[in-house]
Motif scaffolding. Structure first.
Motif, mmCIF file in Angstrom:
data_model
loop_
_atom_site.group_PDB
_atom_site.id
_atom_site.type_symbol
_atom_site.label_atom_id
_atom_site.label_comp_id
_atom_site.label_asym_id
_atom_site.label_seq_id
_atom_site.Cartn_x
_atom_site.Cartn_y
_atom_site.Cartn_z
ATOM 1 N N GLN A 178 30.394 26.035 13.596
ATOM 2 C CA GLN A 178 31.020 27.210 14.207
ATOM 3 C C GLN A 178 31.419 26.874 15.640
ATOM 4 O O GLN A 178 30.793 26.024 16.284
ATOM 5 N N GLN A 179 32.453 27.559 16.130
ATOM 6 C CA GLN A 179 32.897 27.303 17.495
ATOM 7 C C GLN A 179 33.223 28.600 18.223
ATOM 8 O O GLN A 179 33.510 29.630 17.601
ATOM 9 N N ALA A 180 33.163 28.521 19.525
ATOM 10 C CA ALA A 180 33.537 29.641 20.390
ATOM 11 C C ALA A 180 34.378 29.090 21.532
ATOM 12 O O ALA A 180 34.216 27.937 21.940
ATOM 13 N N TYR A 181 35.242 29.950 22.069
ATOM 14 C CA TYR A 181 36.280 29.461 22.979
ATOM 15 C C TYR A 181 36.569 30.518 24.032
ATOM 16 O O TYR A 181 36.542 31.720 23.764
ATOM 17 N N HIS A 182 36.849 30.057 25.241
ATOM 18 C CA HIS A 182 37.295 30.959 26.312
ATOM 19 C C HIS A 182 38.286 30.205 27.193
ATOM 20 O O HIS A 182 38.094 29.018 27.474
ATOM 21 N N SER A 183 39.338 30.886 27.606
ATOM 22 C CA SER A 183 40.344 30.236 28.448
ATOM 23 C C SER A 183 40.893 31.233 29.458
ATOM 24 O O SER A 183 41.093 32.405 29.142
ATOM 25 N N VAL A 184 41.113 30.737 30.669
ATOM 26 C CA VAL A 184 41.806 31.510 31.699
ATOM 27 C C VAL A 184 42.925 30.647 32.250
ATOM 28 O O VAL A 184 42.829 29.417 32.272
ATOM 29 N N GLY A 185 43.983 31.278 32.692
ATOM 30 C CA GLY A 185 45.088 30.535 33.278
ATOM 31 C C GLY A 185 46.219 31.462 33.629
ATOM 32 O O GLY A 185 46.698 32.220 32.779
ATOM 33 N N ASP A 186 46.618 31.459 34.894
ATOM 34 C CA ASP A 186 47.727 32.302 35.331
ATOM 35 C C ASP A 186 48.261 31.770 36.658
ATOM 36 O O ASP A 186 48.002 30.625 37.031
ATOM 37 N N LEU A 187 48.982 32.608 37.376
ATOM 38 C CA LEU A 187 49.632 32.183 38.616
ATOM 39 C C LEU A 187 48.924 32.713 39.863
ATOM 40 O O LEU A 187 49.534 32.843 40.917
ATOM 41 N N ALA A 280 50.498 34.899 33.609
ATOM 42 C CA ALA A 280 50.961 33.576 33.199
ATOM 43 C C ALA A 280 52.437 33.561 32.835
ATOM 44 O O ALA A 280 53.119 32.561 33.023
ATOM 45 N N GLY A 281 52.957 34.661 32.297
ATOM 46 C CA GLY A 281 54.354 34.709 31.886
ATOM 47 C C GLY A 281 55.310 35.207 32.948
ATOM 48 O O GLY A 281 56.472 35.497 32.646
ATOM 49 N N TYR A 282 54.843 35.290 34.205
ATOM 50 C CA TYR A 282 55.695 35.835 35.266
ATOM 51 C C TYR A 282 56.779 34.855 35.698
ATOM 52 O O TYR A 282 56.551 33.668 35.892
ATOM 53 N N ASN A 283 57.966 35.360 35.856
ATOM 54 C CA ASN A 283 59.070 34.727 36.582
ATOM 55 C C ASN A 283 59.910 35.856 37.161
ATOM 56 O O ASN A 283 60.164 36.847 36.471
ATOM 57 N N LYS A 284 60.370 35.710 38.379
ATOM 58 C CA LYS A 284 61.255 36.728 38.927
ATOM 59 C C LYS A 284 62.607 36.669 38.238
ATOM 60 O O LYS A 284 63.273 37.700 38.033
ATOM 61 N N TYR A 285 63.002 35.446 37.860
ATOM 62 C CA TYR A 285 64.263 35.236 37.141
ATOM 63 C C TYR A 285 63.986 34.301 35.965
ATOM 64 O O TYR A 285 63.149 33.403 36.057
ATOM 65 N N LEU A 434 54.667 27.143 26.033
ATOM 66 C CA LEU A 434 55.303 27.928 27.088
ATOM 67 C C LEU A 434 54.286 28.916 27.626
ATOM 68 O O LEU A 434 53.633 29.632 26.858
ATOM 69 N N ARG A 435 54.131 28.956 28.961
ATOM 70 C CA ARG A 435 53.132 29.871 29.520
ATOM 71 C C ARG A 435 53.537 31.326 29.290
ATOM 72 O O ARG A 435 54.656 31.743 29.620
ATOM 73 N N VAL A 436 52.623 32.087 28.717
ATOM 74 C CA VAL A 436 52.817 33.503 28.422
ATOM 75 C C VAL A 436 51.480 34.212 28.597
ATOM 76 O O VAL A 436 50.428 33.585 28.664
ATOM 77 N N SER A 437 51.525 35.525 28.650
ATOM 78 C CA SER A 437 50.326 36.358 28.575
ATOM 79 C C SER A 437 50.533 37.395 27.489
ATOM 80 O O SER A 437 51.673 37.756 27.161
ATOM 81 N N ASP A 438 49.430 37.870 26.938
ATOM 82 C CA ASP A 438 49.513 39.004 26.017
ATOM 83 C C ASP A 438 48.238 39.824 26.144
ATOM 84 O O ASP A 438 47.244 39.373 26.712
ATOM 85 N N GLY A 439 48.265 41.023 25.617
ATOM 86 C CA GLY A 439 47.094 41.875 25.744
ATOM 87 C C GLY A 439 47.327 43.259 25.200
ATOM 88 O O GLY A 439 48.300 43.545 24.497
ATOM 89 N N GLY A 440 46.408 44.127 25.552
ATOM 90 C CA GLY A 440 46.459 45.511 25.100
ATOM 91 C C GLY A 440 45.119 46.164 25.336
ATOM 92 O O GLY A 440 44.225 45.585 25.971
ATOM 93 N N PRO A 441 44.920 47.340 24.824
ATOM 94 C CA PRO A 441 43.612 47.996 24.857
ATOM 95 C C PRO A 441 42.905 47.790 23.521
ATOM 96 O O PRO A 441 43.417 47.107 22.635
#
Length: 453
Positions: A178-187, A280-285, A434-441
């Motif tokens: 079994q495995q478990a995983y955690h990752s963080v990464g943004d700007l 992580a998915g931010y770009n102004k343009y 490609l750097r992106v973010s996703d989420g929700g409640p």
């Protein structure tokens, strides 16, 4: 750089030409088990020219900018061979801008030794338990700038500082792995990867606990998905279907993804927003120089928009959304997501839970796959719900179904929005990650098919 690029565009004979030049420094550190597998820094430099003539495209990538006028001509020559129609690009503003990166702690100000020390500390915490067979700790940061100019008159420079780390623990008991995983990464800078000792302990405990968890019994359940699984579902199962190049090229999807059609309850709203600073998915343009924006894909249960490049917007007679993105200078931009999430509503998690007699609380996502509107996702961990309360942990929880039916089966949306980045990324058209973010409640879904024993 600006002078070189503008000079190369000054005498262009084409309907449209854009130049993108990218420079930067990347740092990577990887531990696998007890071994330091790799560590180092490297510089990257390159660029590309994209030209359009009568609807045809030419593309040339390069690493030596001294011959830039020649590369422009090469791209134009390619476009002439394939062009058969008129130029078809939706109009966007002409922009002159310099976007400077802002972070709390710049990774460039932290020594490679200090970065390696942090990774070694995290790795030792994971390996401290005898039940852990192996580990994987991976660190990455990048500091760079992208120069963009086109024959419309735009010239944009965007700085980006990305930093992140991933932690993986793999536990084993005989043939049971079994495995478990955690990752963080943004700007947001180096601060995001510090002080994760508790996360290392959590990942370790999670992997070990899964060894004694019983496989879930297959069947249909009411499922409460946590914010991370909600985000992965929204990105993978619905977000890709909202990318206009996919819709334009697929007759079946055009018949399904009709603007104005109901896709869920009034409380359901799904957003892609490339303008969220720090994510992580931010770009102004985007990589066509189009300003990013908040785009409602579904608003109040109704399909309201989709994600566009300038070309797909023109073809579908809609507005550009700033979603033309490339993973690097060697690739042409295609329609991609940025920060994609479900908007929160007023349902508290405790209330959502209390109303479930027999169900599953699914947490996180180890992976999955989609095929058109069908999806399959594996939860990182899960718990049975009985009489409104969380009970024993279960494993091998695989959620399958039709995305459109699943959206219609959402009956409660939480008040606790979370958005996740990480070292992973999105893959499409040979461009990954490609750097992106996703989420929700937290979100509650009726009649979910769960694979199991």
């Amino acid at each position: 750089m600006e002078k070189r690029i503008k000079n190369a565009l000054s005498s262009v004979k084409a309907d449209y030409v854009e130049i993108r030049v990218q420079e930067g420094v990347n740092t990577g550190i990887t531990y696998v088990g007890k071994e330091l597998e790799s560590i180092g820094e490297h510089n990257a430099f390159g660029g590309c020219v994209r030209a359009s003539i009568k609807g045809g495209w030419g593309f040339v990538a390069f690493n030596d900018i001294t011959n830039l006028p020649r590369y422009v001509e090469m791209a134009c020559e390619q476009a002439r061979f394939v062009g058969t129609e008129q130029r078809l690009l939706a109009p966007v503003p002409v922009i002159q801008d310099f976007v400077k990166a802002k972070v709390e702690i710049d990774p460039a100000d932290v020594s490679l030794t200090d970065k390696q020390t942090i990774c070694n500390t995290y790795n030792n915490i994971i390996l401290s338990s005898k039940q852990i067979q192996t580990s994987n700790v991976r660190y990455l940061d990048s500091h760079g700038a992208v120069y963009f100019a086109n024959t419309d008159g735009s010239f944009i420079v965007q700085e980006t500082i990305f930093c992140g780390i991933s932690l993986l623990a793999m536990a084993r008991d005989g043939m049971n792995v079994q495995q478990a995983y955690h990752s963080v990464g943004d700007l947001r800078g180096f601060s995001k990867v510090r002080h994760l000792e508790n996360k290392c302990q959590e990942v370790t405990k999670q992997a070990i606990d899964l060894l004694t968890a019983k496989p879930v019994a297959g069947g249909k359940y009411t499922v409460i998905a946590d914010p991370k699984l909600c985000g992965v579902f929204i990105h993978e199962a619905f977000g890709h279907l909202s990318e206009a190049d996919f819709i334009y090229e697929n007759k079946k999807m055009r018949e399904i993804m009709v603007i104005g059609k109901r896709f869920g309850i009034d409380a359901l709203s799904i957003v892609d927003d490339g303008s969220l600073v720090g994510e992580a998915g931010y770009n102004k343009y985007d990589n066509e120089g189009t300003p990013t924006q908040k785009t409602y894909l579904i608003k109040d249960g109704i399909l309201t928009s989709r994600l566009h490049s300038r070309e797909t917007a023109a073809k579908m007679h809609e507005k550009p959304t700033g979603n033309a993105r490339a993973i690097g200078y060697a690739h042409a931009p295609i329609v991609r997501m940025t920060n994609t999430y479900m908007e929160p509503r007023g349902y508290a998690f405790e209330k959502m839970l209390s109303e479930v007699d027999n169900g599953i609380y699914a947490v996180g996502a180890l992976g999955g796959q989609t095929n058109m509107e069908m999806f399959t996702f594996s939860a990182e961990e899960a718990y049975m719900i009985r009489n409104g309360k969380l009970q024993e942990k279960v494993r091998d929880v695989v959620l399958t179904g039709n995305v459109f039916e699943t959206l219609m089966n959402i009956d409660a949306i939480g008040d606790d929005l979370e958005i996740y980045g990480g070292l992973g990324g999105c893959g499409k058209g040979g461009q990954s990650p490609l750097r992106v973010s996703d989420g929700g409640p937290h979100v509650r879904i009726k009649n979910v098919v769960i694979g199991g024993r």
